[in-house]
Motif scaffolding. Structure first.
Motif, short mmCIF file in Angstrom:
data_model
loop_
_atom_site.label_atom_id
_atom_site.label_comp_id
_atom_site.label_asym_id
_atom_site.label_seq_id
_atom_site.Cartn_x
_atom_site.Cartn_y
_atom_site.Cartn_z
N VAL A 1 43.46 31.86 25.44
CA VAL A 1 43.59 33.27 25.81
C VAL A 1 43.24 33.47 27.28
CG1 VAL A 1 42.67 35.57 25.42
CG2 VAL A 1 43.24 34.13 23.48
N ILE A 2 42.14 32.84 27.74
CA ILE A 2 41.73 32.99 29.14
C ILE A 2 42.80 32.44 30.08
CG2 ILE A 2 40.03 32.24 30.86
CD1 ILE A 2 37.95 32.24 28.62
N VAL A 3 43.33 31.25 29.79
CA VAL A 3 44.34 30.64 30.65
C VAL A 3 45.61 31.48 30.68
CG1 VAL A 3 45.82 28.62 30.93
CG2 VAL A 3 43.41 28.33 30.35
N LEU A 4 46.01 31.99 29.51
CA LEU A 4 47.26 32.75 29.45
C LEU A 4 47.17 34.08 30.18
CD1 LEU A 4 48.38 32.03 25.80
CD2 LEU A 4 49.34 31.12 27.91
N ILE A 5 45.99 34.70 30.16
CA ILE A 5 45.84 35.95 30.88
C ILE A 5 46.08 35.74 32.38
CG2 ILE A 5 44.12 37.68 31.60
CD1 ILE A 5 42.97 37.51 28.79
N ILE A 6 45.68 34.57 32.88
CA ILE A 6 45.83 34.28 34.31
C ILE A 6 47.26 33.86 34.65
CG2 ILE A 6 45.05 32.74 36.17
CD1 ILE A 6 42.36 32.55 34.70
N THR A 7 47.88 33.06 33.77
CA THR A 7 49.17 32.43 34.11
C THR A 7 50.37 32.99 33.36
OG1 THR A 7 48.82 30.73 32.43
CG2 THR A 7 47.97 30.28 34.63
N ILE A 8 50.20 34.06 32.57
CA ILE A 8 51.28 34.53 31.69
C ILE A 8 52.58 34.87 32.41
CG2 ILE A 8 50.53 36.94 31.67
CD1 ILE A 8 51.25 36.93 28.64
N PRO A 9 52.58 35.47 33.61
CA PRO A 9 53.89 35.78 34.25
C PRO A 9 54.73 34.52 34.51
CG PRO A 9 52.14 37.02 35.28
CD PRO A 9 51.48 36.00 34.42
#
Length: 462
Positions: A277-285
């Motif tokens: 969840v933490i990684v995806l919040i940063i790299t989701i775009p």
């Protein structure tokens, strides 16, 4: 409010009283009679009523009952030859306190062979003795200090006094009724071993038949038996109830797959979810753009061993805990992954004054200790340091503080000047997280990376 224990009941055996051994065909009357107290369960302080009675002792030679009348802080004696009768106060009845003619929480009572009265006074942490033919004006003498004494019994053949200590998880023996106390059982901390107790309450020494000590072990839900002259090193046996052992699952029923066992022991799947969840919040775009491009070209399927995984799938913690524990699974689903919404509750304690000029008189409120003098702040903080403490009786002049372990709210109480009842109320606040929807192929990639980092090098997969 109905006080169900405000009267004493007697069941009459249909057999003749001279019969000491009952056969399997023996029957008992289904209807009881009230031999003392209110028929309707009404409490009171007159000599014909009771207020939360706890302990009781039968004086066989005189056919009398001795009752610790907790709510009225007194010990009563009455005949059961001609019930109902009017009782006589043989100790206490001088309000709540720790003077030698007062009581706080009276529990155990007994006579010795000389008709001297012994009382376990829990909040004063003492066992007190009164001479024969005592009354409300008689001051007792302290036999010894015991932390939160409960019930007691006397071995008439030796004069030894046995007292159960709830806080010390021990049974003490005052040898020959003297002030010298030794541990007769327990005293090895709170636990369920055969030389331990978890809140002992009842105690009885059978001097007629088995010559053994019996103890009711409250929180272990069992009755223990100890041999004569037992000590803290003596192991007892369970004669009734739970033996305190835990249910152990056989190794044959444990998961065979090493990855599943590892994940359950180390709770890795929760760590995985948090990191993802933490990684995806940063790299989701960036991730979404690349994933859409890859999915528009083709969908590839990779098969390794007996596990088949398609790139377009729904991956959740259910996938991780179910499919990795079952190597025979074939997994296919939609291309989006949805993390479930979760809620977190925070509970805080708030002190509330229940009643002025009163003290708690509730059988659902066990004693948690007594402090001779304390401010309200000290009284409340002291309660929070005692396991299970939810309320206090506090003297407004700072003359005393009694901790209470209540299972009901608000507790029942009775009037007493210069005292206040304070209890803990709880406030709960809830925080809800937001659902995040991401492509399944991306989540699989992150799971693969994290699993490779977390699983030990010697871990193998079928």
């Amino acid at each position: 409010m109905v006080h169900r224990t405000f009267h004493t009941l007697q069941f009459e055996n249909k057999l003749h009283r001279s019969v000491s051994t009952l056969s399997s065909q023996s029957t008992w009357s289904q209807n009881a009679i009230t031999i003392f107290g209110s028929q309707a369960g009404t409490s009171g302080s007159s000599l014909s009523l009771l207020n939360n009675p706890i302990g009781m002792y039968y004086d066989g030679p005189n056919n009398m009952l001795i009752v610790s009348d907790f709510g009225n802080h007194r010990i009563l004696q009455f005949s059961i030859n001609y019930p109902p009768s009017v009782a006589t106060v043989i100790a206490g009845g001088n309000d709540y306190g720790c003077k030698m003619n007062q009581f706080t929480v009276t529990i155990g009572v007994a006579f010795d062979s000389s008709r001297q009265l012994y009382v376990a006074d829990s909040d004063c942490n003492r066992t007190i003795k009164f001479p024969a033919n005592s009354n409300s004006t008689t001051s007792g003498t302290c036999v010894g200090s015991v932390s939160q004494p409960q019930n007691l019994c006397i071995n008439p053949s030796t004069g030894d006094i046995y007292v159960a200590s709830y806080d010390d998880n021990a049974v003490y023996k005052f040898i020959g009724g003297s002030e010298t106390a030794v541990v007769a059982a327990g005293g090895n901390g709170d636990g369920n071993a055969l030389n331990q107790f978890a809140g002992p309450n009842g105690v009885y020494y059978d001097y007629l038949y088995t010559n053994a000590l019996y103890v009711t072990d409250t929180r272990n839900h069992r009755v223990m038996k100890f041999p004569p002259d037992s000590t803290s090193a003596t192991y007892g046996i369970v004669v009734a109830g739970n033996n305190g052992s835990e249910t152990v699952t056989s190794n044959a029923t444990q998961p065979k797959n090493k990855l599943c066992e590892y994940l359950k022991r180390r709770k890795v799947m929760w760590i995985i979810v948090i990191i993802i969840v933490i990684v995806l919040i940063i790299t989701i775009p960036i991730v979404i753009i690349k994933t859409k491009k890859a999915n528009s070209e083709k969908t590839s399927t990779k098969e390794e061993g007996t596990i088949k995984i398609t790139e377009e799938m729904e991956v959740t913690t259910v996938f991780f805990s179910t499919h990795f524990c079952n190597p025979e699974s074939t997994i296919t689903s939609t291309s989006a992954t949805t993390l479930p919404t979760t809620s977190t509750s925070t509970t805080s304690a708030v002190w509330v004054k229940i009643a002025p000029d009163s003290v708690i008189g509730d059988q659902n409120c066990a004693s948690g200790g007594y402090v001779p003098s304390a401010t309200l702040s000290d009284c409340e903080s002291g309660c929070l340091s005692v396991s299970g403490c939810t309320a206090v009786d506090w003297n407004v002049n700072g003359a005393g503080c009694s901790y209470r372990q209540c299972t009901t709210y608000p507790p029942n109480y009775s009037g007493r000047s210069d005292w206040e009842i304070w209890a803990i109320e709880t406030e709960t606040s809830t925080t809800t997280t937001t659902t995040i929807s991401i492509p399944g192929s991306v989540l699989i990639g992150f799971i693969g990376i994290i699993v490779r980092e977390e699983v030990p090098a010697d871990m193998t997969f079928s």
